[in-house]
Design an enzyme around this catalytic site. Sequence first.
Site, PDB file in Angstrom:
ATOM      1  N   GLU A  26      27.567 -16.435 -13.350  1.00 10.78           N
ATOM      2  CA  GLU A  26      28.357 -15.753 -14.374  1.00 10.78           C
ATOM      3  C   GLU A  26      29.791 -15.585 -13.882  1.00 10.78           C
ATOM      4  OE1 GLU A  26      26.001 -13.343 -17.326  1.00 10.78           O
ATOM      5  OE2 GLU A  26      26.176 -12.041 -15.593  1.00 10.78           O
ATOM      6  N   GLY A  47      24.866 -11.405 -23.129  1.00 10.28           N
ATOM      7  CA  GLY A  47      25.116  -9.971 -23.211  1.00 10.28           C
ATOM      8  C   GLY A  47      25.382  -9.577 -24.655  1.00 10.28           C
ATOM      9  N   GLY A  48      26.641  -9.743 -25.073  1.00 11.43           N
ATOM     10  CA  GLY A  48      27.060  -9.329 -26.413  1.00 11.43           C
ATOM     11  C   GLY A  48      26.164  -9.874 -27.526  1.00 11.43           C
ATOM     12  N   GLY A 105      32.010 -11.348 -21.612  1.00 11.88           N
ATOM     13  CA  GLY A 105      32.372 -10.391 -22.664  1.00 11.88           C
ATOM     14  C   GLY A 105      33.720 -10.632 -23.313  1.00 11.88           C
ATOM     15  N   LYS A 107      22.613  -4.249 -21.700  1.00 13.70           N
ATOM     16  CA  LYS A 107      23.548  -3.329 -21.028  1.00 13.70           C
ATOM     17  C   LYS A 107      23.286  -1.899 -21.514  1.00 13.70           C
ATOM     18  CE  LYS A 107      26.677  -7.171 -20.511  1.00 13.70           C
ATOM     19  NZ  LYS A 107      28.013  -7.716 -20.476  1.00 13.70           N
ATOM     20  N   HIS A 142      24.669  -7.709 -11.109  1.00  8.68           N
ATOM     21  CA  HIS A 142      25.539  -7.980 -12.259  1.00  8.68           C
ATOM     22  C   HIS A 142      26.959  -7.507 -11.944  1.00  8.68           C
ATOM     23  CE1 HIS A 142      27.334  -7.787 -16.225  1.00  8.68           C
ATOM     24  NE2 HIS A 142      26.408  -8.661 -16.599  1.00  8.68           N
ATOM     25  N   ASN A 184      20.617  -9.348 -21.967  1.00  6.85           N
ATOM     26  CA  ASN A 184      21.009  -8.138 -21.241  1.00  6.85           C
ATOM     27  C   ASN A 184      21.644  -7.173 -22.248  1.00  6.85           C
ATOM     28  OD1 ASN A 184      22.012  -6.232 -19.525  1.00  6.85           O
ATOM     29  ND2 ASN A 184      23.574  -7.549 -18.596  1.00  6.85           N
ATOM     30  N   SER A 210      29.870 -15.018 -22.247  1.00  2.25           N
ATOM     31  CA  SER A 210      30.285 -15.304 -23.627  1.00  2.25           C
ATOM     32  C   SER A 210      29.510 -16.433 -24.297  1.00  2.25           C
ATOM     33  CB  SER A 210      31.788 -15.599 -23.678  1.00  2.25           C
ATOM     34  OG  SER A 210      32.523 -14.477 -23.243  1.00  2.25           O
TER      35      SER A 210
HETATM   36  P1  PGA Z   1      28.412 -11.683 -22.443  1.00  6.25           P
HETATM   37  O1  PGA Z   1      27.736 -10.920 -21.218  1.00  6.25           O
HETATM   38  O2  PGA Z   1      27.413 -12.647 -22.974  1.00  6.25           O
HETATM   39  O3  PGA Z   1      28.749 -10.572 -23.422  1.00  6.25           O
HETATM   40  O4  PGA Z   1      29.637 -12.348 -21.911  1.00  6.25           O
HETATM   41  C1  PGA Z   1      27.029 -11.628 -20.265  1.00  6.25           C
HETATM   42  C2  PGA Z   1      26.656 -10.706 -19.142  1.00  6.25           C
HETATM   43  O5  PGA Z   1      27.371  -9.730 -18.888  1.00  6.25           O
HETATM   44  O6  PGA Z   1      25.645 -10.892 -18.487  1.00  6.25           O
END
Ligand code: PGA
Length: 229
Positions: free
Chosen positions: A152, A213-214, A158, A8, A88, A6, A193
């Site tokens: 999640e 995400g990140g 994040g 974002k 999300h 993702n 994360s």
């Molecule tokens: P993250 O994000 O891996 O940065 O924690 C996951 C998400 O928001 O789907």
Amino acid sequence: MIVVANYKMNLNLKDYKIVLKHLNNNRVEDTKLILCPPFVYVPFFAKNKTWYALGCQDVSANSKGKCTGQISASMLKDFDVTHCIVGHSDRRAFETNEDIAGKVKQLVDNEIIPIICVGENKKDEADALIIEQLRTTLSKINAKAEFYIAYEPVWAIGLGETATASYINKKVAIIKKEIKRLGFNNPILYGGSVDEENCINLKKCKVDGFLVGGLSLRTDKLISLLGRV
Ligand code: PGA
């Protein structure tokens, strides 16, 4: 395993040209990778994609009409989009479970696989919230519908703190039980994360894949995660 990236609201066309070049030169077997860029980059991804699948980060709950600024599932279908994240936590401030149920239905009707995000806001919060998210968001589709649930926990997104494998397994068991009760048996992903180091421990989780995400912003790390899960 399934891995959903993702992006974002990050990067721009110049960056995505490099991302796709890198991924196209580093095919990973045995892992299903789904890239979810911002809407405006979907045509670019559709034109240049190779071994991975194309997803989006949201969709309209309506099929057409007076929905200024929204994008319908059938429009996504025109660009080979096969998957779409809905619900999300970044978006839940603006939408209800009912709205998300409408989006899920639009996607299923257009043969796009919804990736439905659910999860508690605080660690150890009662499971009633997740159960309600599942019941309502799955209420408009039938038992044959294809979808993934992405568990999640919002407190782990994040922030560099993942839930432990045993915590995730407890929640996944609850999710599996509830979707079974509703007549479904679909893949469950974990997100929050996840990175190329902790994925080794997270492999102990009873999940079918991860939503990242990140980490997506570092293609080298994303590729090493794909090789490890
Ligand atoms: P993250 O994000 O891996 O940065 O924690 C996951 C998400 O928001 O789907």
